[in-house]
Design a protein around this motif. Structure first.
Motif, PDB file in Angstrom:
ATOM      1  N   ARG A  12      18.563  -2.077  31.838  1.00  0.00           N
ATOM      2  CA  ARG A  12      19.588  -2.451  30.872  1.00  0.00           C
ATOM      3  C   ARG A  12      18.950  -3.020  29.604  1.00  0.00           C
ATOM      4  O   ARG A  12      17.918  -3.676  29.646  1.00  0.00           O
ATOM      5  N   LYS A  13      19.611  -2.771  28.482  1.00  0.00           N
ATOM      6  CA  LYS A  13      19.135  -3.249  27.196  1.00  0.00           C
ATOM      7  C   LYS A  13      19.864  -4.541  26.831  1.00  0.00           C
ATOM      8  O   LYS A  13      21.010  -4.759  27.257  1.00  0.00           O
ATOM      9  N   ASN A  14      19.233  -5.367  26.036  1.00  0.00           N
ATOM     10  CA  ASN A  14      19.809  -6.660  25.669  1.00  0.00           C
ATOM     11  C   ASN A  14      20.570  -6.592  24.351  1.00  0.00           C
ATOM     12  O   ASN A  14      20.121  -5.954  23.379  1.00  0.00           O
ATOM     13  N   VAL A  83      18.332  -4.839  21.388  1.00  0.00           N
ATOM     14  CA  VAL A  83      18.465  -3.611  20.613  1.00  0.00           C
ATOM     15  C   VAL A  83      19.617  -3.746  19.620  1.00  0.00           C
ATOM     16  O   VAL A  83      19.705  -2.982  18.650  1.00  0.00           O
ATOM     17  N   ILE A  84      20.519  -4.698  19.882  1.00  0.00           N
ATOM     18  CA  ILE A  84      21.663  -4.944  19.004  1.00  0.00           C
ATOM     19  C   ILE A  84      21.867  -6.449  18.873  1.00  0.00           C
ATOM     20  O   ILE A  84      21.777  -7.180  19.860  1.00  0.00           O
ATOM     21  N   LYS A 105      14.979  -8.882  11.387  1.00  0.00           N
ATOM     22  CA  LYS A 105      14.630  -7.529  10.963  1.00  0.00           C
ATOM     23  C   LYS A 105      13.124  -7.384  10.707  1.00  0.00           C
ATOM     24  O   LYS A 105      12.558  -6.301  10.884  1.00  0.00           O
ATOM     25  N   GLN A 106      12.485  -8.466  10.291  1.00  0.00           N
ATOM     26  CA  GLN A 106      11.043  -8.426  10.112  1.00  0.00           C
ATOM     27  C   GLN A 106      10.331  -8.270  11.449  1.00  0.00           C
ATOM     28  O   GLN A 106       9.319  -7.574  11.552  1.00  0.00           O
ATOM     29  N   SER A 107      10.870  -8.910  12.485  1.00  0.00           N
ATOM     30  CA  SER A 107      10.256  -8.853  13.816  1.00  0.00           C
ATOM     31  C   SER A 107      10.639  -7.584  14.582  1.00  0.00           C
ATOM     32  O   SER A 107       9.821  -7.012  15.311  1.00  0.00           O
ATOM     33  N   ILE A 108      11.915  -7.168  14.439  1.00  0.00           N
ATOM     34  CA  ILE A 108      12.406  -5.994  15.169  1.00  0.00           C
ATOM     35  C   ILE A 108      13.096  -5.073  14.152  1.00  0.00           C
ATOM     36  O   ILE A 108      14.336  -5.067  14.041  1.00  0.00           O
ATOM     37  N   PRO A 109      12.346  -4.296  13.391  1.00  0.00           N
ATOM     38  CA  PRO A 109      12.943  -3.482  12.316  1.00  0.00           C
ATOM     39  C   PRO A 109      13.997  -2.491  12.804  1.00  0.00           C
ATOM     40  O   PRO A 109      14.924  -2.154  12.059  1.00  0.00           O
ATOM     41  N   GLU A 110      13.868  -2.023  14.048  1.00  0.00           N
ATOM     42  CA  GLU A 110      14.766  -0.986  14.545  1.00  0.00           C
ATOM     43  C   GLU A 110      16.074  -1.540  15.107  1.00  0.00           C
ATOM     44  O   GLU A 110      16.955  -0.783  15.509  1.00  0.00           O
ATOM     45  N   ILE A 111      16.249  -2.853  15.140  1.00  0.00           N
ATOM     46  CA  ILE A 111      17.440  -3.456  15.727  1.00  0.00           C
ATOM     47  C   ILE A 111      18.681  -3.043  14.948  1.00  0.00           C
ATOM     48  O   ILE A 111      18.653  -2.882  13.718  1.00  0.00           O
TER      49      ILE A 111
END
Length: 261
Positions: A12-14, A83-84, A105-111
């Motif tokens: 599962r994704k968080n 992821v969201i 966004k700097q840490s997880i650009p794809e979020i």
């Protein structure tokens, strides 16, 4: 070797739901009392009750005072490796939201970033234009459409069929039309489902919503739907919630968040 149950859990994704509240308002001057926001609680309770969503996502709530350090809040959010991230937006939490979002966004650009709430519902296209880090906005009551967004994987052919959302598609900002009449009987109680644990040793301010909408159409107010419709929560559910809340010694303040009782 992982068991089948563990394999399902780890697949599962968080998702992180973030709500910012003003500390020391309810009760006055007591900054250590935690406000348990209904917006994030209803979204999680509703999403968790959907088998498809529950099989795909673990949803976490972070209700934080607006006086928090944005860097610390961002680290806590990123610690879930989500992821969201979804924000409930009001004018009083705008600054901390924007500051934390930039760091996330700097840490997880794809979020993927979802927003909802009064601050963005009525100017959603303008807000997306001015805030390029945001992917989608849910206008108005959000439970059913938040579930659909989680199921959509942000595929444009699915997004285009979800009513009253605003999103990006190849650089274009799109706002969908349609009516949203949230069935409040399908939103589980966050108190009965233990989305919020009132026995966690903290002191709480909690909110109760008995219905949504307003029968009046005052020119200065944006509460409720344009047609003045009222949507009521089931009476049995409300009475049980009130029993749980008023029997908890950790609840300091109860706010009934209705337009006109």
């Amino acid at each position: 070797m992982l068991s089948d149950h563990t394999k399902v859990a780890t697949s599962r994704k968080n998702v992180v739901l973030v709500g910012g509240y003003l500390p020391g308002i309810y009760p006055p001057g007591q900054d250590d009392v935690v406000s348990r926001l209904l917006s994030t609680a209803f979204l999680k309770a509703s999403a968790d009750a959907d088998p498809e969503v529950a099989a795909k996502y673990d949803i976490h709530i972070m209700d934080v005072p607006t006086t928090s350090d944005p860097t610390e809040i961002s680290k806590r959010i990123c610690g879930f490796k989500p992821v969201i991230v979804a924000y409930s937006m009001y004018m009083w939490n705008y600054d901390i939201t924007v500051q934390t979002l930039e760091k996330i966004k700097q840490s997880i650009p794809e979020i993927r970033v979802i927003m909802g709430g009064p601050l963005v519902s009525y100017t959603s296209k303008e807000f997306l234009r001015d805030h390029p880090l945001v992917d989608a906005i849910v206008c108005g009551s959000g439970e059913s459409r938040f579930r659909e967004l989680l199921k959509s994987d942000f595929q444009e052919d699915v997004l285009s069929r979800i009513p009253r959302i605003t999103y990006r598609n190849n650089g274009e900002i799109i706002h969908t039309q349609g009516e949203v009449k949230e069935d409040l009987t399908q939103i589980p109680s966050p108190y009965q489902n233990k989305v919020y644990n009132l026995e966690d040793g903290q002191r709480h301010t909690v909110f109760v919503e008995t219905y949504r909408g307003c029968p009046f159409e005052c020119g200065y107010c944006i509460w409720g739907e344009p047609d003045g419709s009222l949507y009521k929560f089931p009476l049995d559910q409300l009475l049980k919630d009130i029993e749980i809340i008023y029997n908890s010694p950790n609840v300091e303040t109860v706010i009934f968040a209705d337009a006109c009782l």
